[in-house]
Design an enzyme around this catalytic site. Sequence first.
Site, PDB file in Angstrom:
ATOM      1  N   LYS A   9      73.229 -23.261  23.218  1.00  0.00           N
ATOM      2  CA  LYS A   9      74.104 -22.764  24.284  1.00  0.00           C
ATOM      3  C   LYS A   9      75.570 -23.144  24.059  1.00  0.00           C
ATOM      4  CE  LYS A   9      70.433 -22.704  27.819  1.00  0.00           C
ATOM      5  NZ  LYS A   9      70.040 -23.152  29.182  1.00  0.00           N
ATOM      6  N   TYR A  49      68.730 -13.193  31.321  1.00  0.00           N
ATOM      7  CA  TYR A  49      68.237 -14.136  32.340  1.00  0.00           C
ATOM      8  C   TYR A  49      67.852 -13.426  33.644  1.00  0.00           C
ATOM      9  CZ  TYR A  49      69.140 -18.576  29.907  1.00  0.00           C
ATOM     10  OH  TYR A  49      69.098 -19.659  29.058  1.00  0.00           O
ATOM     11  N   PHE A  57      71.545 -20.402  41.143  1.00  0.00           N
ATOM     12  CA  PHE A  57      72.422 -20.732  40.019  1.00  0.00           C
ATOM     13  C   PHE A  57      72.629 -19.566  39.060  1.00  0.00           C
ATOM     14  CE2 PHE A  57      68.066 -22.148  39.050  1.00  0.00           C
ATOM     15  CZ  PHE A  57      67.810 -21.447  37.885  1.00  0.00           C
ATOM     16  N   ARG A  85      59.644 -26.712  23.112  1.00  0.00           N
ATOM     17  CA  ARG A  85      59.961 -27.196  24.460  1.00  0.00           C
ATOM     18  C   ARG A  85      59.855 -28.721  24.534  1.00  0.00           C
ATOM     19  NH1 ARG A  85      60.992 -23.281  28.171  1.00  0.00           N
ATOM     20  NH2 ARG A  85      60.495 -24.615  29.945  1.00  0.00           N
ATOM     21  N   THR A  91      64.456 -29.687  31.604  1.00  0.00           N
ATOM     22  CA  THR A  91      65.630 -28.863  31.932  1.00  0.00           C
ATOM     23  C   THR A  91      66.825 -29.734  32.326  1.00  0.00           C
ATOM     24  OG1 THR A  91      64.084 -27.209  32.776  1.00  0.00           O
ATOM     25  CG2 THR A  91      66.411 -26.937  33.367  1.00  0.00           C
ATOM     26  N   ARG A 102      67.932 -32.445  24.863  1.00  0.00           N
ATOM     27  CA  ARG A 102      68.670 -32.476  26.131  1.00  0.00           C
ATOM     28  C   ARG A 102      69.044 -33.901  26.526  1.00  0.00           C
ATOM     29  NH1 ARG A 102      65.112 -27.589  28.777  1.00  0.00           N
ATOM     30  NH2 ARG A 102      66.619 -25.913  28.476  1.00  0.00           N
ATOM     31  N   ASN A 112      72.871 -27.369  29.440  1.00  0.00           N
ATOM     32  CA  ASN A 112      71.815 -28.206  28.867  1.00  0.00           C
ATOM     33  C   ASN A 112      71.471 -27.858  27.417  1.00  0.00           C
ATOM     34  OD1 ASN A 112      70.497 -25.865  29.374  1.00  0.00           O
ATOM     35  ND2 ASN A 112      68.899 -26.733  30.693  1.00  0.00           N
ATOM     36  N   HIS A 115      68.083 -23.246  24.926  1.00  0.00           N
ATOM     37  CA  HIS A 115      67.068 -22.450  25.620  1.00  0.00           C
ATOM     38  C   HIS A 115      65.877 -22.299  24.691  1.00  0.00           C
ATOM     39  CE1 HIS A 115      64.983 -19.050  27.494  1.00  0.00           C
ATOM     40  NE2 HIS A 115      64.874 -18.581  26.265  1.00  0.00           N
ATOM     41  N   GLU A 126      61.895 -11.908  24.027  1.00  0.00           N
ATOM     42  CA  GLU A 126      63.201 -12.519  23.778  1.00  0.00           C
ATOM     43  C   GLU A 126      63.605 -12.393  22.315  1.00  0.00           C
ATOM     44  OE1 GLU A 126      62.990 -15.751  27.454  1.00  0.00           O
ATOM     45  OE2 GLU A 126      63.063 -16.490  25.400  1.00  0.00           O
TER      46      GLU A 126
HETATM   47  P1  ATP Z   1      65.618 -22.327  29.455  1.00  0.00           P
HETATM   48  O1  ATP Z   1      65.001 -21.127  30.108  1.00  0.00           O
HETATM   49  O2  ATP Z   1      67.133 -22.208  29.308  1.00  0.00           O
HETATM   50  O3  ATP Z   1      64.940 -22.717  28.181  1.00  0.00           O
HETATM   51  P2  ATP Z   1      64.167 -24.023  31.245  1.00  0.00           P
HETATM   52  O4  ATP Z   1      63.023 -23.118  30.980  1.00  0.00           O
HETATM   53  O5  ATP Z   1      63.993 -25.488  30.992  1.00  0.00           O
HETATM   54  O6  ATP Z   1      65.440 -23.589  30.399  1.00  0.00           O
HETATM   55  P3  ATP Z   1      64.645 -22.550  33.689  1.00  0.00           P
HETATM   56  O7  ATP Z   1      64.046 -22.994  34.975  1.00  0.00           O
HETATM   57  O8  ATP Z   1      64.065 -21.381  32.968  1.00  0.00           O
HETATM   58  O9  ATP Z   1      64.699 -23.842  32.714  1.00  0.00           O
HETATM   59  O10 ATP Z   1      66.184 -22.303  33.962  1.00  0.00           O
HETATM   60  C1  ATP Z   1      66.944 -21.550  33.043  1.00  0.00           C
HETATM   61  C2  ATP Z   1      68.301 -22.190  32.871  1.00  0.00           C
HETATM   62  O11 ATP Z   1      69.025 -22.087  34.099  1.00  0.00           O
HETATM   63  C3  ATP Z   1      68.276 -23.686  32.573  1.00  0.00           C
HETATM   64  O12 ATP Z   1      68.102 -24.003  31.218  1.00  0.00           O
HETATM   65  C4  ATP Z   1      69.645 -24.109  33.053  1.00  0.00           C
HETATM   66  O13 ATP Z   1      70.658 -23.809  32.078  1.00  0.00           O
HETATM   67  C5  ATP Z   1      69.856 -23.216  34.263  1.00  0.00           C
HETATM   68  N1  ATP Z   1      69.476 -23.936  35.496  1.00  0.00           N
HETATM   69  C6  ATP Z   1      68.225 -24.226  35.912  1.00  0.00           C
HETATM   70  N2  ATP Z   1      68.222 -24.907  37.063  1.00  0.00           N
HETATM   71  C7  ATP Z   1      69.541 -25.052  37.404  1.00  0.00           C
HETATM   72  C8  ATP Z   1      70.233 -25.665  38.489  1.00  0.00           C
HETATM   73  N3  ATP Z   1      69.565 -26.271  39.466  1.00  0.00           N
HETATM   74  N4  ATP Z   1      71.587 -25.617  38.483  1.00  0.00           N
HETATM   75  C9  ATP Z   1      72.265 -24.996  37.489  1.00  0.00           C
HETATM   76  N5  ATP Z   1      71.679 -24.391  36.444  1.00  0.00           N
HETATM   77  C10 ATP Z   1      70.334 -24.429  36.387  1.00  0.00           C
HETATM   78 MG    MG Z   2      63.149 -20.943  31.093  1.00  0.00          MG
END
Ligand code: ATP
Ligand code: MG
Length: 137
Positions: A9, A49, A57, A85, A91, A102, A112, A115, A126
């Site tokens: 990212k 997304y 968010f 993962r 996350t 992370r 973070n 992805h 994807e």
């Molecule tokens: P990713 O999909 O990016 O691999 P993830 O699966 O761990 O991450 P998701 O729940 O899918 O997490 O959320 C997607 C992305 O949205 C997160 O990686 C983060 O960048 C952002 N995100 C998630 N929760 C929050 C939050 N509470 N505030 C701000 N951004 C958030």
């Molecule tokens: Mg995710």
Amino acid sequence: TERTLSIIKPDATRRNLTGKINAKFEEAGLRIVAQKRIHLSPAQAGQFYIVHKDRPFYGELVEFMASEPVVVQVLEGDNAIATNREVMGATNPADAAAGTIRKEFALSVGENSVHGSDAPETAREEIAFFFSGLELV
Ligand code: ATP
Ligand code: MG
């Protein structure tokens, strides 16, 4: 063997962390079989997304992902989705285990650093979002 879609990212590309992050993937047995640096438009980031469109968010996430270039990549290995993962960590970096990407590099729950696809079906979608068949051997 399995393939998954990974994104380094903007917070990480900005800090020149691509090599350090790639080393973590390779140490975990994941092979980088495709990789490119791109700058997503807000529309493209929003489409990628779209599953999060109703989350509070979403706007912030889309703006962040389109703010600067990202590195998109296909990782291959045994249980690549779960392995990736695990290497990424939770996350929220505050919850991430020691040694994970992370934990070591993320700035916040939003910024973070990486992805990773979360299931075989999303991995297929994807990968196809970013890579053509010609780019994948
Ligand atoms: P990713 O999909 O990016 O691999 P993830 O699966 O761990 O991450 P998701 O729940 O899918 O997490 O959320 C997607 C992305 O949205 C997160 O990686 C983060 O960048 C952002 N995100 C998630 N929760 C929050 C939050 N509470 N505030 C701000 N951004 C958030
Ligand atoms: Mg995710």
